[in-house]
Enzyme design. Sequence first.
Site, PDB file in Angstrom:
ATOM      1  N   SER A 209      39.352  43.350  40.673  1.00 52.89           N
ATOM      2  CA  SER A 209      39.477  42.605  39.427  1.00 52.89           C
ATOM      3  C   SER A 209      40.533  41.527  39.649  1.00 52.89           C
ATOM      4  CB  SER A 209      39.853  43.555  38.296  1.00 52.89           C
ATOM      5  OG  SER A 209      39.955  42.892  37.073  1.00 52.89           O
TER       6      SER A 209
ATOM      7  N   TYR B 213      35.780  33.217  35.281  1.00 56.87           N
ATOM      8  CA  TYR B 213      36.287  34.206  36.256  1.00 56.87           C
ATOM      9  C   TYR B 213      36.942  35.387  35.533  1.00 56.87           C
ATOM     10  CZ  TYR B 213      39.294  35.657  40.245  1.00 56.87           C
ATOM     11  OH  TYR B 213      39.950  36.343  41.233  1.00 56.87           O
TER      12      TYR B 213
ATOM     13  N   LYS C 218      35.975  39.276  35.762  1.00 55.40           N
ATOM     14  CA  LYS C 218      36.957  40.244  36.280  1.00 55.40           C
ATOM     15  C   LYS C 218      37.294  41.329  35.250  1.00 55.40           C
ATOM     16  CE  LYS C 218      37.762  38.916  40.515  1.00 55.40           C
ATOM     17  NZ  LYS C 218      37.127  39.677  41.611  1.00 55.40           N
TER      18      LYS C 218
HETATM   19  N1  LIG Z   1      43.861  35.731  46.364  1.00 60.97           N
HETATM   20  C1  LIG Z   1      44.306  36.175  45.180  1.00 60.97           C
HETATM   21  O1  LIG Z   1      45.481  35.978  44.778  1.00 60.97           O
HETATM   22  C2  LIG Z   1      43.398  36.951  44.289  1.00 60.97           C
HETATM   23  C3  LIG Z   1      43.853  37.276  42.994  1.00 60.97           C
HETATM   24  C4  LIG Z   1      43.044  38.041  42.174  1.00 60.97           C
HETATM   25  C5  LIG Z   1      41.801  38.470  42.631  1.00 60.97           C
HETATM   26  N2  LIG Z   1      41.376  38.111  43.876  1.00 60.97           N
HETATM   27  C6  LIG Z   1      40.061  38.580  44.294  1.00 60.97           C
HETATM   28  O2  LIG Z   1      40.143  39.139  45.592  1.00 60.97           O
HETATM   29  C7  LIG Z   1      38.879  38.988  46.249  1.00 60.97           C
HETATM   30  C8  LIG Z   1      39.079  38.342  47.610  1.00 60.97           C
HETATM   31  O3  LIG Z   1      39.537  37.017  47.413  1.00 60.97           O
HETATM   32  P1  LIG Z   1      40.332  36.163  48.522  1.00 60.97           P
HETATM   33  O4  LIG Z   1      41.508  35.604  47.854  1.00 60.97           O
HETATM   34  O5  LIG Z   1      40.479  36.953  49.766  1.00 60.97           O
HETATM   35  O6  LIG Z   1      39.322  34.929  48.742  1.00 60.97           O
HETATM   36  P2  LIG Z   1      38.386  34.507  49.968  1.00 60.97           P
HETATM   37  O7  LIG Z   1      37.614  33.313  49.547  1.00 60.97           O
HETATM   38  O8  LIG Z   1      39.216  34.377  51.203  1.00 60.97           O
HETATM   39  O9  LIG Z   1      37.433  35.769  50.162  1.00 60.97           O
HETATM   40  C9  LIG Z   1      36.270  35.965  49.433  1.00 60.97           C
HETATM   41  C10 LIG Z   1      35.140  36.244  50.419  1.00 60.97           C
HETATM   42  O10 LIG Z   1      33.948  36.563  49.700  1.00 60.97           O
HETATM   43  C11 LIG Z   1      32.858  35.974  50.368  1.00 60.97           C
HETATM   44  N3  LIG Z   1      31.758  35.795  49.419  1.00 60.97           N
HETATM   45  C12 LIG Z   1      31.705  34.909  48.386  1.00 60.97           C
HETATM   46  N4  LIG Z   1      30.536  35.026  47.748  1.00 60.97           N
HETATM   47  C13 LIG Z   1      29.831  36.000  48.382  1.00 60.97           C
HETATM   48  C14 LIG Z   1      28.544  36.578  48.155  1.00 60.97           C
HETATM   49  N5  LIG Z   1      27.766  36.148  47.164  1.00 60.97           N
HETATM   50  N6  LIG Z   1      28.128  37.577  48.970  1.00 60.97           N
HETATM   51  C15 LIG Z   1      28.932  38.004  49.986  1.00 60.97           C
HETATM   52  N7  LIG Z   1      30.142  37.474  50.254  1.00 60.97           N
HETATM   53  C16 LIG Z   1      30.591  36.485  49.451  1.00 60.97           C
HETATM   54  C17 LIG Z   1      33.420  34.648  50.879  1.00 60.97           C
HETATM   55  O11 LIG Z   1      32.622  34.102  51.931  1.00 60.97           O
HETATM   56  C18 LIG Z   1      34.829  35.021  51.296  1.00 60.97           C
HETATM   57  O12 LIG Z   1      34.929  35.372  52.657  1.00 60.97           O
HETATM   58  C19 LIG Z   1      38.005  38.173  45.290  1.00 60.97           C
HETATM   59  O13 LIG Z   1      37.206  39.036  44.524  1.00 60.97           O
HETATM   60  C20 LIG Z   1      39.023  37.490  44.405  1.00 60.97           C
HETATM   61  O14 LIG Z   1      38.465  37.118  43.148  1.00 60.97           O
HETATM   62  C21 LIG Z   1      42.131  37.372  44.702  1.00 60.97           C
END
Ligand SMILES: NC(=O)c1ccc[n+]([C@@H]2O[C@H](COP(=O)([O-])OP(=O)(O)OC[C@H]3O[C@@H](n4cnc5c(N)ncnc54)[C@H](O)[C@@H]3O)[C@@H](O)[C@H]2O)c1
Length: 287
Positions: free
Chosen positions: A151, A165, A169
């Site tokens: 989330s 988003y 989430k």
């Molecule tokens: N980075 C943060 O601070 C943060 C904060 C809150 C939530 N999140 C959540 O953590 C998770 C990871 O995010 P991140 O920051 O590592 O970003 P990121 O973009 O590095 O990683 C997300 C990955 O998901 C893959 N992806 C996207 N759509 C896809 C699909 N339809 N099917 C399969 N793979 C798919 C992308 O290719 C990417 O490698 C996400 O759900 C994001 O919303 C991240």
Amino acid sequence: MGLLEGKVVVITGAGGGIGREHALAMAGEGAAIVVNDLGGARDGTGGGASMADETVDLIKQAGGEAVANYDNVATVEGGQGILRTALEAFEQVDVLVNNAGILRDKSFSNTTEDLWDPVIAVHLKGTYCVTHPVYNHMKERGAGGVIINTSSTSGLNGNFGQCNYGAAKAGIAGFSRCLAIEGKKYDIRVFVLAPVALTRLTEDLGGFGNDEMKERMNPAAVSPLVTYLASDLAKDMTGKTFFCGGGRIAEMKVVTNTGVTKSDASALWTPEEIAGHMKAGEILLPE
Ligand SMILES: NC(=O)c1ccc[n+]([C@@H]2O[C@H](COP(=O)([O-])OP(=O)(O)OC[C@H]3O[C@@H](n4cnc5c(N)ncnc54)[C@H](O)[C@@H]3O)[C@@H](O)[C@H]2O)c1
């Protein structure tokens, strides 16, 4: 012996960012990993095999076991394909981490359908599409399981420019709380993760402070909690939501206070009476 020895872990979106760190950490604890990644851009456009393949290579170089899958989590066929890859390679799934994600930020008045639908599709429908076949596999296998759904504080607390988003989430959190109740019967534990880390999703948002803070916000800092939740160290816990980032781990919770109850049989307040109780601080939670 590693904490996840003999376990098979599926991680969606594990071709980069936080998901890749989960994959490396859990492989390091002895799990065989199914590395799913569509390989697209930050906004979900495009695709390719290289991101998932790179994570698989890194795991293998470190002496671990992994297989790649390039399916789109946002489709039912994609979810079934991810389970198929896992069963063909490792015959079972013990842990699922729904982590794949995209961003299409805009203030709400400027949000259009092409910004709304794909974000809901990847996060919320994607969590359904992958969880459904994997949950049923876990249920039929009868050996329990762990499902960790990603989330965000944007959905749980709110954030400017992320109504699409945040809706997805918050939906994931609600879904997980319901599934945790259903899963108890089958020893399937369900958790919600609200991570914060410096990745391609957050690098242009700023607010991560100086270089030392940026170092603390590295995505690898989120993975030890996920490894813990997936392991038997957390076997007596389910249904919980955790914030994790920059070295801080904290439980998040929706709380309802005692409030005030109308004693009349009608149960009907007048708006003026409600105003009085609000003013007296008897309804609101402390800020
Ligand atoms: N980075 C943060 O601070 C943060 C904060 C809150 C939530 N999140 C959540 O953590 C998770 C990871 O995010 P991140 O920051 O590592 O970003 P990121 O973009 O590095 O990683 C997300 C990955 O998901 C893959 N992806 C996207 N759509 C896809 C699909 N339809 N099917 C399969 N793979 C798919 C992308 O290719 C990417 O490698 C996400 O759900 C994001 O919303 C991240």
